[in-house]
Motif scaffolding. Structure first.
Motif, PDB file in Angstrom:
ATOM      1  N   GLN A 175       0.865  -1.186   0.000  1.00  0.00           N
ATOM      2  CA  GLN A 175       0.000   0.000   0.000  1.00  0.00           C
ATOM      3  C   GLN A 175       0.900   1.233   0.000  1.00  0.00           C
ATOM      4  O   GLN A 175       1.509   1.563   1.014  1.00  0.00           O
ATOM      5  CB  GLN A 175      -0.901  -0.018   1.239  1.00  0.00           C
ATOM      6  CG  GLN A 175      -1.791  -1.259   1.311  1.00  0.00           C
ATOM      7  CD  GLN A 175      -1.971  -1.761   2.748  1.00  0.00           C
ATOM      8  OE1 GLN A 175      -1.037  -1.761   3.542  1.00  0.00           O
ATOM      9  NE2 GLN A 175      -3.184  -2.168   3.068  1.00  0.00           N
ATOM     10  N   PHE A 176       0.977   1.928  -1.119  1.00  0.00           N
ATOM     11  CA  PHE A 176       1.941   3.009  -1.290  1.00  0.00           C
ATOM     12  C   PHE A 176       1.280   4.372  -1.084  1.00  0.00           C
ATOM     13  O   PHE A 176       0.190   4.640  -1.594  1.00  0.00           O
ATOM     14  CB  PHE A 176       2.571   2.937  -2.682  1.00  0.00           C
ATOM     15  CG  PHE A 176       3.547   1.809  -2.834  1.00  0.00           C
ATOM     16  CD1 PHE A 176       4.907   2.018  -2.656  1.00  0.00           C
ATOM     17  CD2 PHE A 176       3.102   0.527  -3.120  1.00  0.00           C
ATOM     18  CE1 PHE A 176       5.816   0.979  -2.779  1.00  0.00           C
ATOM     19  CE2 PHE A 176       4.004  -0.525  -3.253  1.00  0.00           C
ATOM     20  CZ  PHE A 176       5.365  -0.294  -3.079  1.00  0.00           C
ATOM     21  N   THR A 177       1.967   5.223  -0.324  1.00  0.00           N
ATOM     22  CA  THR A 177       1.514   6.577  -0.061  1.00  0.00           C
ATOM     23  C   THR A 177       2.659   7.543  -0.343  1.00  0.00           C
ATOM     24  O   THR A 177       3.815   7.141  -0.466  1.00  0.00           O
ATOM     25  CB  THR A 177       1.074   6.745   1.404  1.00  0.00           C
ATOM     26  OG1 THR A 177       2.165   6.367   2.260  1.00  0.00           O
ATOM     27  CG2 THR A 177      -0.139   5.881   1.712  1.00  0.00           C
ATOM     28  N   GLY A 178       2.339   8.837  -0.385  1.00  0.00           N
ATOM     29  CA  GLY A 178       3.370   9.824  -0.685  1.00  0.00           C
ATOM     30  C   GLY A 178       3.621   9.925  -2.174  1.00  0.00           C
ATOM     31  O   GLY A 178       2.973   9.252  -2.986  1.00  0.00           O
ATOM     32  N   GLY A 179       4.583  10.757  -2.565  1.00  0.00           N
ATOM     33  CA  GLY A 179       4.830  10.977  -3.977  1.00  0.00           C
ATOM     34  C   GLY A 179       3.617  11.630  -4.616  1.00  0.00           C
ATOM     35  O   GLY A 179       3.068  12.598  -4.092  1.00  0.00           O
ATOM     36  N   SER A 180       3.152  11.083  -5.732  1.00  0.00           N
ATOM     37  CA  SER A 180       1.974  11.624  -6.409  1.00  0.00           C
ATOM     38  C   SER A 180       0.662  11.062  -5.865  1.00  0.00           C
ATOM     39  O   SER A 180      -0.411  11.464  -6.304  1.00  0.00           O
ATOM     40  CB  SER A 180       2.069  11.356  -7.916  1.00  0.00           C
ATOM     41  OG  SER A 180       2.103   9.956  -8.178  1.00  0.00           O
ATOM     42  N   THR A 202       8.364   3.267  -8.294  1.00  0.00           N
ATOM     43  CA  THR A 202       9.011   4.120  -9.289  1.00  0.00           C
ATOM     44  C   THR A 202       8.003   4.950 -10.073  1.00  0.00           C
ATOM     45  O   THR A 202       8.341   6.032 -10.571  1.00  0.00           O
ATOM     46  CB  THR A 202       9.835   3.263 -10.270  1.00  0.00           C
ATOM     47  OG1 THR A 202       8.975   2.263 -10.863  1.00  0.00           O
ATOM     48  CG2 THR A 202      10.984   2.573  -9.552  1.00  0.00           C
ATOM     49  N   GLU A 203       6.785   4.484 -10.186  1.00  0.00           N
ATOM     50  CA  GLU A 203       5.778   5.225 -10.963  1.00  0.00           C
ATOM     51  C   GLU A 203       5.283   6.465 -10.217  1.00  0.00           C
ATOM     52  O   GLU A 203       5.164   7.552 -10.797  1.00  0.00           O
ATOM     53  CB  GLU A 203       4.591   4.315 -11.289  1.00  0.00           C
ATOM     54  CG  GLU A 203       3.505   5.021 -12.086  1.00  0.00           C
ATOM     55  CD  GLU A 203       2.302   4.137 -12.353  1.00  0.00           C
ATOM     56  OE1 GLU A 203       1.504   4.495 -13.240  1.00  0.00           O
ATOM     57  OE2 GLU A 203       2.144   3.100 -11.664  1.00  0.00           O
ATOM     58  N   THR A 204       4.970   6.317  -8.916  1.00  0.00           N
ATOM     59  CA  THR A 204       4.383   7.425  -8.158  1.00  0.00           C
ATOM     60  C   THR A 204       5.362   8.111  -7.216  1.00  0.00           C
ATOM     61  O   THR A 204       5.090   9.211  -6.732  1.00  0.00           O
ATOM     62  CB  THR A 204       3.199   6.919  -7.317  1.00  0.00           C
ATOM     63  OG1 THR A 204       3.684   5.984  -6.324  1.00  0.00           O
ATOM     64  CG2 THR A 204       2.156   6.252  -8.193  1.00  0.00           C
ATOM     65  N   GLY A 205       6.485   7.462  -6.927  1.00  0.00           N
ATOM     66  CA  GLY A 205       7.409   7.994  -5.938  1.00  0.00           C
ATOM     67  C   GLY A 205       6.965   7.737  -4.512  1.00  0.00           C
ATOM     68  O   GLY A 205       7.580   8.227  -3.567  1.00  0.00           O
ATOM     69  N   GLY A 206       5.899   6.961  -4.342  1.00  0.00           N
ATOM     70  CA  GLY A 206       5.394   6.647  -3.011  1.00  0.00           C
ATOM     71  C   GLY A 206       6.156   5.516  -2.355  1.00  0.00           C
ATOM     72  O   GLY A 206       6.928   4.794  -3.008  1.00  0.00           O
ATOM     73  N   ARG A 207       5.946   5.363  -1.042  1.00  0.00           N
ATOM     74  CA  ARG A 207       6.575   4.278  -0.281  1.00  0.00           C
ATOM     75  C   ARG A 207       5.501   3.489   0.463  1.00  0.00           C
ATOM     76  O   ARG A 207       4.456   4.032   0.829  1.00  0.00           O
ATOM     77  CB  ARG A 207       7.584   4.835   0.719  1.00  0.00           C
ATOM     78  CG  ARG A 207       8.788   5.502   0.079  1.00  0.00           C
ATOM     79  CD  ARG A 207       9.824   5.853   1.129  1.00  0.00           C
ATOM     80  NE  ARG A 207       9.301   6.782   2.112  1.00  0.00           N
ATOM     81  CZ  ARG A 207       9.838   6.982   3.312  1.00  0.00           C
ATOM     82  NH1 ARG A 207      10.893   6.289   3.699  1.00  0.00           N
ATOM     83  NH2 ARG A 207       9.322   7.869   4.147  1.00  0.00           N
TER      84      ARG A 207
END
Length: 257
Positions: A122-127, A144-149
């Motif tokens: 579950q990625f958050t942050g970035g875009s 790599t697509e959204t810059g989220g972690r």
């Protein structure tokens, strides 16, 4: 049972009975996903402006835990899901954002202790558009697509939230109980009241120096009149109305209190 007849749990003769709905305080949500019936009812509950707190292993769809129906709420939460379900466990989280959620009824700051838990693809942050309030104190993967972690312990978007409570299957530390209480208060965003007390808005500006105006005394009493100017701290708000079944309507964009 909720999947079979969700509205019998959510409503009575007067409409919705609850302000906030909570899923998933058990590991993997005891391997239970929503179905089409309960998804539609839960979606209507959210669209009414009421809050939903999604717990550990609910809104996730990967090769470890796959809940394709819960996962439909990922866009509403502003997170990205990935199929590879690698994770790192931790029993501490750090507060990375401040606001009403971290202020009432408990003041939450710094590093907090929780039962061992993890994010899961579950990625958050970035875009991604979710607001992250707390992160695990271990580094995890970057998308790599959204810059989220995938290291958020608690994130929100509007009146929806995702928290990683649940990996311990019902256990909780004092810190985690406080986090849960604060988050449920925060998600209660529907009200018929026309006044509000903002418990996170503190008066940080000190008043002027006190001056003695007069002193009066007799044999038994003394009366002292003092005065100071209270400058106060300015806060800015905007108010949104949410009519039932309609889009948000902005009522007042720049109210100053």
């Amino acid at each position: 049972d909720y999947n079979k007849a969700p509205d019998t749990y959510l409503k009575d003769e007067n409409g919705y009975k609850y302000d906030v709905l909570v899923f998933g305080t058990y590991d993997r949500n005891n391997d239970k996903d929503l179905n089409e019936n309960s998804f539609a009812a839960t979606k209507r509950f959210a669209e009414s402006g009421r809050g939903i707190l999604f717990g550990h292993d609910t809104v996730t769809s990967n090769n470890v835990v796959n809940n394709p129906v819960f996962a439909r709420f990922a866009e509403d939460l502003g997170i990205k899901l990935t199929w590879e379900g690698k994770y790192k466990e931790a029993n501490t989280v750090k507060v990375v954002n401040t606001g009403f959620l971290t202020s009432y009824p408990w003041k939450l700051t710094g590093v907090l202790t929780i039962p061992k838990a993890h994010a899961l693809g579950q990625f958050t942050g970035g875009s991604n558009t979710a607001t992250v309030w707390m992160e695990f104190t271990v580094n995890n993967r970057v998308d790599t697509e959204t810059g989220g972690r995938d290291n958020a312990y608690l994130c929100t978007k509007n009146q929806l939230a995702l928290i990683q409570t649940g990996h311990s299957s019902g256990k909780a530390t004092d810190d985690e109980r406080k986090i849960l209480a604060n988050t449920i208060f925060y998600l209660k965003q529907v009200t018929n009241a026309t006044e509000i007390v903002d418990k996170s808005a503190l008066d940080m500006q000190e008043p002027s120096q006190t001056e003695v105006i007069s002193v009066k005394r007799n044999e038994q009493r003394m009366a002292v009149e003092i005065a100071a100017e209270d400058y106060g701290t300015k806060y800015f708000y905007y108010v949104e109305g949410l009519p039932q079944g309609q889009e948000n309507v902005e009522l007042n964009r720049k109210s100053q209190i």
